[in-house]
Write an enzyme that holds these catalytic residues in place. Structure first.
Site, PDB file in Angstrom:
ATOM      1  N   LYS A  49      11.880  -6.732 -22.593  1.00 52.07           N
ATOM      2  CA  LYS A  49      10.669  -7.502 -22.886  1.00 52.07           C
ATOM      3  C   LYS A  49      10.763  -8.923 -22.324  1.00 52.07           C
ATOM      4  O   LYS A  49       9.782  -9.651 -22.274  1.00 52.07           O
ATOM      5  CB  LYS A  49      10.427  -7.540 -24.390  1.00 52.07           C
ATOM      6  CG  LYS A  49      10.121  -6.164 -24.991  1.00 52.07           C
ATOM      7  CD  LYS A  49       9.939  -6.241 -26.497  1.00 52.07           C
ATOM      8  CE  LYS A  49       9.832  -4.887 -27.173  1.00 52.07           C
ATOM      9  NZ  LYS A  49       8.495  -4.276 -27.064  1.00 52.07           N
TER      10      LYS A  49
ATOM     11  N   HIS B   9       7.557   7.631 -26.900  1.00 52.44           N
ATOM     12  CA  HIS B   9       7.235   6.200 -26.951  1.00 52.44           C
ATOM     13  C   HIS B   9       8.159   5.333 -26.115  1.00 52.44           C
ATOM     14  O   HIS B   9       8.042   4.105 -26.176  1.00 52.44           O
ATOM     15  CB  HIS B   9       7.297   5.673 -28.387  1.00 52.44           C
ATOM     16  CG  HIS B   9       6.231   6.212 -29.283  1.00 52.44           C
ATOM     17  ND1 HIS B   9       5.021   5.589 -29.452  1.00 52.44           N
ATOM     18  CD2 HIS B   9       6.206   7.312 -30.063  1.00 52.44           C
ATOM     19  CE1 HIS B   9       4.287   6.279 -30.319  1.00 52.44           C
ATOM     20  NE2 HIS B   9       4.982   7.339 -30.696  1.00 52.44           N
TER      21      HIS B   9
ATOM     22  N   THR C  85       1.042  -2.777 -27.828  1.00 50.98           N
ATOM     23  CA  THR C  85      -0.206  -2.772 -28.591  1.00 50.98           C
ATOM     24  C   THR C  85      -0.577  -4.210 -28.950  1.00 50.98           C
ATOM     25  O   THR C  85      -1.748  -4.514 -29.132  1.00 50.98           O
ATOM     26  CB  THR C  85      -0.074  -1.925 -29.872  1.00 50.98           C
ATOM     27  OG1 THR C  85       1.160  -2.264 -30.506  1.00 50.98           O
ATOM     28  CG2 THR C  85      -0.088  -0.451 -29.551  1.00 50.98           C
TER      29      THR C  85
ATOM     30  N   LYS D  42      -4.243  -6.463 -29.022  1.00 53.04           N
ATOM     31  CA  LYS D  42      -4.691  -7.345 -30.112  1.00 53.04           C
ATOM     32  C   LYS D  42      -5.031  -8.722 -29.572  1.00 53.04           C
ATOM     33  O   LYS D  42      -6.049  -9.329 -29.945  1.00 53.04           O
ATOM     34  CB  LYS D  42      -3.602  -7.441 -31.193  1.00 53.04           C
ATOM     35  CG  LYS D  42      -3.334  -6.116 -31.889  1.00 53.04           C
ATOM     36  CD  LYS D  42      -2.049  -6.122 -32.724  1.00 53.04           C
ATOM     37  CE  LYS D  42      -1.669  -4.692 -33.100  1.00 53.04           C
ATOM     38  NZ  LYS D  42      -0.287  -4.557 -33.587  1.00 53.04           N
TER      39      LYS D  42
ATOM     40  N   LYS E 160       7.083 -10.118 -30.544  1.00 49.14           N
ATOM     41  CA  LYS E 160       7.466  -8.711 -30.433  1.00 49.14           C
ATOM     42  C   LYS E 160       8.957  -8.632 -30.692  1.00 49.14           C
ATOM     43  O   LYS E 160       9.620  -9.662 -30.808  1.00 49.14           O
ATOM     44  CB  LYS E 160       7.146  -8.148 -29.042  1.00 49.14           C
ATOM     45  CG  LYS E 160       7.583  -9.067 -27.893  1.00 49.14           C
ATOM     46  CD  LYS E 160       7.206  -8.521 -26.532  1.00 49.14           C
ATOM     47  CE  LYS E 160       5.806  -8.853 -26.090  1.00 49.14           C
ATOM     48  NZ  LYS E 160       4.927  -7.707 -25.914  1.00 49.14           N
ATOM     49  N   ARG E 161       9.500  -7.415 -30.789  1.00 58.38           N
ATOM     50  CA  ARG E 161      10.942  -7.308 -30.932  1.00 58.38           C
ATOM     51  C   ARG E 161      11.632  -7.994 -29.748  1.00 58.38           C
ATOM     52  O   ARG E 161      11.080  -8.081 -28.649  1.00 58.38           O
ATOM     53  CB  ARG E 161      11.344  -5.828 -31.003  1.00 58.38           C
ATOM     54  CG  ARG E 161      10.919  -5.173 -32.301  1.00 58.38           C
ATOM     55  CD  ARG E 161      11.632  -5.791 -33.474  1.00 58.38           C
ATOM     56  NE  ARG E 161      13.021  -5.477 -33.449  1.00 58.38           N
ATOM     57  CZ  ARG E 161      13.659  -4.752 -34.373  1.00 58.38           C
ATOM     58  NH1 ARG E 161      13.004  -4.289 -35.421  1.00 58.38           N
ATOM     59  NH2 ARG E 161      14.943  -4.497 -34.271  1.00 58.38           N
TER      60      ARG E 161
HETATM   61  C1  NBG Z   1       7.275   1.597 -28.605  1.00 65.91           C
HETATM   62  C2  NBG Z   1       7.074   1.072 -27.192  1.00 65.91           C
HETATM   63  C3  NBG Z   1       5.784   0.283 -27.087  1.00 65.91           C
HETATM   64  C4  NBG Z   1       4.631   1.109 -27.618  1.00 65.91           C
HETATM   65  C5  NBG Z   1       4.946   1.586 -29.016  1.00 65.91           C
HETATM   66  C6  NBG Z   1       3.862   2.460 -29.573  1.00 65.91           C
HETATM   67  C7  NBG Z   1       9.353   2.529 -29.523  1.00 65.91           C
HETATM   68  C8  NBG Z   1      10.431   3.532 -29.381  1.00 65.91           C
HETATM   69  N1  NBG Z   1       8.422   2.490 -28.572  1.00 65.91           N
HETATM   70  O1  NBG Z   1       5.552  -0.046 -25.745  1.00 65.91           O
HETATM   71  O2  NBG Z   1       8.172   0.282 -26.834  1.00 65.91           O
HETATM   72  O3  NBG Z   1       3.456   0.348 -27.631  1.00 65.91           O
HETATM   73  O4  NBG Z   1       6.134   2.339 -29.016  1.00 65.91           O
HETATM   74  O5  NBG Z   1       3.584   3.525 -28.728  1.00 65.91           O
HETATM   75  O6  NBG Z   1       9.327   1.779 -30.494  1.00 65.91           O
END
Ligand code: NBG
Length: 798
Positions: A538, A353, A640, A644, A532-533
């Site tokens: 980001k 991920h 994701t 949405k 988002k975080r």
């Molecule tokens: C996150 C990514 C996102 C991705 C999500 C789900 C982690 C380690 N990775 O870009 O930063 O959409 O995973 O796949 O949280």
């Protein structure tokens, strides 16, 4: 009503029955909590019937089961999800209103289960729902954290963290399974006995199971989410108690419970603590034992395991599951090592991920050996076997004094997948270049998706109704049917209804923000949302720099016909990630200054909503006009949230990163505000000397915005508060904020112009909705079933 009235078919009676006999409350004295629980139990009863039927069917069919191992499940609230999937929405609303209660207030009374940090955890929750919708027999395995992700508030603009306690009240959806417990060892040593290696652990902990049923769309299938809690083997030392040492008497229990006490709040940042590895082994080992136990109830030959079991490791956090399975097969069931390894490799798969180097887990071998001495030996044997089979160049899980969980996962896996096309491609050329060369068929792509039940149908009832009125309700279970909307985007009456949905959603959001935060927003403005975080990659700081520059320009030239804008931010920073916390504070400081400026605040407002979570996402996304997806190219694996937003009629301003690429391909380049460098350009740019300083020198707007931060315009009491951010932006600027700023500004002004044409904007937004059906997690799960798990649906096909 008498107790023997149950079971009843009347939903209203069922709620009253539970209120009386499960909660022991007289309706005359029941509180919101009691009603919510009674409603939940009434819904749960109906789910349980389907759940048991699905379990029986899985045993009967002797079908292959999928096991999704994840440290995080970012579930949010379940009541509405369950009601909607059981198609009980009308009955539930009617019943609740007949008791004189507000249906929405009852739904919102449920705590938001935040057993995850961000995208990875939310993806796991969407996957669970899609697995059930598709009738794929599956179990989610994770940890039942007593405290989920911290609650965020702002104190003088700074993030403050408080413990969250979703379990302070009983959780309506779970069933405790005291009988399904395992004793797990840690530490100790490995001894040789009769020529065999035997692990003698030093400490023991029990894992106790808590099961939550997960019901699919229309209630046709249900799976189980099994979360483990830590318990002591000997919870209470009566001798110590009797001798007067009361605290020590309960020490074992306290230590064991620590394992499932808190979710690690890091997200794509450095971890590496002993407790974290303990948690990883705890839930992986308990899950693997449970998987083997279930297999062995119906099968004797362990060599059949890969035909009956597919294990998915959600990132490297469960990577120890591989060596643990090898250990059980070899050490405890007596299979030869090579066979144990081969069987394990036939079962295990790994999803990556992130490519961020600081997020790729590795453990010092001393720490690893002190906790899992036998596993370290087995990892060496795994490495040797891998090197023997692939003699060309050694890539090992254990190297440079560390155990590398990415390499380990790859070597153990049957399939390895990335989460968007671009990301999967980069996996092959960067972190797993050598392993991909050795195993060119192992890496596959499964672009992420989101569940349309929660992320359109439930969170955006107005849009859902419009779509149902237009094309029927087949899209809820088959999202690609949204293409049928496409012809309607040229119908002015339909488009007006589409625009009306957004306007009403925005009005709702404004009301909520006024009620909760006392802020009045301009509902005519573009609602520009970044949720988002908080992470440098980001680039929330790119967004706030643009806000500063915009504020300055509006002040210079107030009559220039600006399109009004509300910039909304939401998101948490890891408690130890100081740069991210500085970004939060900066946004709050800018917000205070800009919102108080009477000259500009009709045209620009900046709002940071505290404590972003799943529930807040469900409020914000339906009301968004513009979706900010501005990561440095190559750094966001997928995203994701971007999906949405697109599905809810927001247009994207974004870079060519993660799934943005695929969203743009499908939605059409004309309906996407693209800016910024590509992956290759970004890579090249980093090698240009003083790239940030050059970019700033070349763009007076950017220079002025940076200067405002530097000189303390937003922190007059402490002008150098943001010295760190300024030093980074003007110096190393690894994430290329300065270099992408000029193009970002250009794209934002294009957004302004496009938004000024309200009909044109609505048309673009509607096209995005119509063309985003591919981003359903149902499609993603079908991909895993076919390419990764070789699993099939047990729902009879119509
Ligand atoms: C996150 C990514 C996102 C991705 C999500 C789900 C982690 C380690 N990775 O870009 O930063 O959409 O995973 O796949 O949280």
């Amino acid at each position: 009503m008498a107790k023997d009235n149950m079971p009843t078919t009347d939903f209203r009676d069922a709620i009253l029955w539970h209120l009386t006999y499960t909660l022991g409350k007289d309706p005359a004295h029941a509180q919101l909590f009691d009603w919510r629980m009674a409603l939940s139990y009434a819904v749960r009863d109906r789910i349980v019937d389907r759940w048991m039927a699905a379990t029986r069917e899985t045993y009967r069919a002797d079908a292959k089961r999928v096991y999704y191992l994840s440290m995080e499940f970012l579930i949010g609230r379940l009541l509405e999800d369950n009601i909607v999937n059981m198609q009980l929405a009308d009955q539930a609303r009617e019943a609740i209103e007949s008791f004189g209660l507000n249906y929405h207030a009852v739904l919102l009374d449920e705590p938001d289960a935040a057993l995850g940090n961000g995208g990875l955890g939310r993806l796991a929750a969407c996957f669970m729902e899609s697995l059930a919708t598709l009738g794929c027999p599956a179990y989610g395995y994770g940890i039942r954290y007593e405290h989920g992700l911290f609650r965020q508030s702002f104190v003088d603009g700074r993030q403050h963290e408080a413990a969250e306690d979703w379990l302070a009240q009983p959780y309506a959806w779970e069933f405790e399974r005291p009988e399904a417990a395992f004793t797990l060892g840690f530490g100790g040593r490995v001894v040789s006995r009769n020529g065999k290696s035997v692990w003698e652990p030093e400490n023991f902990v029990r894992s106790e199971a808590f099961d939550t049923p997960v019901i699919g769309w229309k209630g046709r299938w249900a799976n189980t989410l099994r979360l483990w809690g830590g318990r002591a083997v000997d919870p209470f030392d009566l001798e110590r108690f009797n001798s007067g040492d009361f605290a020590a008497a309960a020490e074992n229990e306290a230590l064991a419970r620590t394992i499932s006490r808190v979710l690690y709040p890091e997200d794509s940042t450095e971890k590496g603590k002993r407790l974290r590895l303990t948690q990883e082994y705890f839930f992986s080992a308990a899950s693997i034992r449970d998987i083997l136990r279930r297999f062995l109830t119906d099968h004797a030959d362990l060599r059949l395991l890969p035909q009956k079991v597919a294990i998915q490791m959600n990132d490297t956090h469960p990577a120890i599951a591989g060596p643990e399975l090898v250990r059980l097969l070899h050490d405890e069931h007596g299979l030869p090592f090579d066979e144990a390894l081969h069987i394990t490799q036939g079962c295990v798969n790994y999803t990556n991920h992130t490519l961020l180097p600081e997020a790729l887990e590795s453990w010092g071998e001393d720490l690893f050996a002190s906790l899992l001495p036998r596993h370290l030996q087995l990892i060496d044997r795994i490495d040797d076997a891998h090197a023997k089979a692939n003699p060309s160049r050694r890539v090992a899980a254990r190297s440079d004094g560390r155990v590398k969980m990415g390499e380990l996962s790859f070597i153990m896996a049957n399939r390895v997948n990335g989460v968007a096309a671009l990301h999967t491609g980069l996996m092959k050329t960067t972190v797993f270049k050598e392993l991909n060369r050795l195993h060119p068929d192992r890496i596959v792509n499964e672009t992420n998706g989101v569940t349309p039940r929660r992320w359109v149908h439930s969170c955006n009832p107005r849009l859902s109704q419009l779509i149902v009125d237009t094309i029927g309700d087949g899209w809820i279970g088959d999202l690609e049917q949204l293409v049928k909307l496409e012809p309607h985007v040229d119908d002015p009456a339909w488009l007006a209804r589409f625009a009306e949905v957004k306007a009403l959603n925005k009005a709702d959001l404004c009301d909520w923000i006024t009620r909760e935060h006392g802020l009045m927003l301009n509902p005519q403005a573009i609602f520009d949302v970044q949720i988002k975080r908080i992470h440098e990659y980001k680039r929330q700081h790119l967004n706030i720099l643009e806000a500063i520059a915009l504020w300055q320009e509006i002040k210079d030239n107030p009559g220039a016909g600006w399109t009004p804008r509300v910039k909304l931010f939401g998101g948490k920073a890891a408690p130890g990630y100081f740069f991210a916390k500085d970004i939060i504070r900066l946004i709050n400081d800018v917000s205070a200054v800009v919102n108080a400026d009477a000259q500009t605040n009709e045209l620009l407002q900046v709002v940071y909503l505290p404590n972003y979570n799943v529930t807040m996402a469900e409020r914000l996304i339906p009301a968004a006009d513009l979706s900010e997806q501005v990561s440095t190219a190559g750094k966001e694996a997928s995203g994701t949230g971007n999906m949405k937003f697109a599905l809810n009629g927001a247009l994207t301003i974004g870079t060519l990163d993660g799934a943005n690429v695929e969203i743009r391909e499908r939605g059409g380049a004309d309906n996407f505000f693209l800016f910024g460098m590509t992956v290759d350009e970004a890579e090249a740019r980093r090698n240009v000397e003083a790239h940030a300083a050059r970019a700033i020198a070349a763009d007076p707007r950017l220079a002025r915005a940076v200067e405002a931060i530097r000189s303390g315009v937003f922190s007059p009491a402490e002008p150098d508060r943001y010295a760190n951010i300024v030093a980074n932006l003007t110096g190393a600027d690894y994430f290329l904020v300065a270099s992408d700023f000029t193009d970002y500004w250009r794209a934002q002004r294009e957004v302004d112009r496009a938004y000024a044409d309200q009909k044109g904007w609505a048309r673009m937004a509607a096209l995005n909705v119509a063309r985003s059906g591919w981003f359903s997690s149902d499609r993603t799960i079908r991909g895993y079933m076919a390419d990764v798990w070789n699993a099939r649906s047990l729902i009879p096909q119509e």
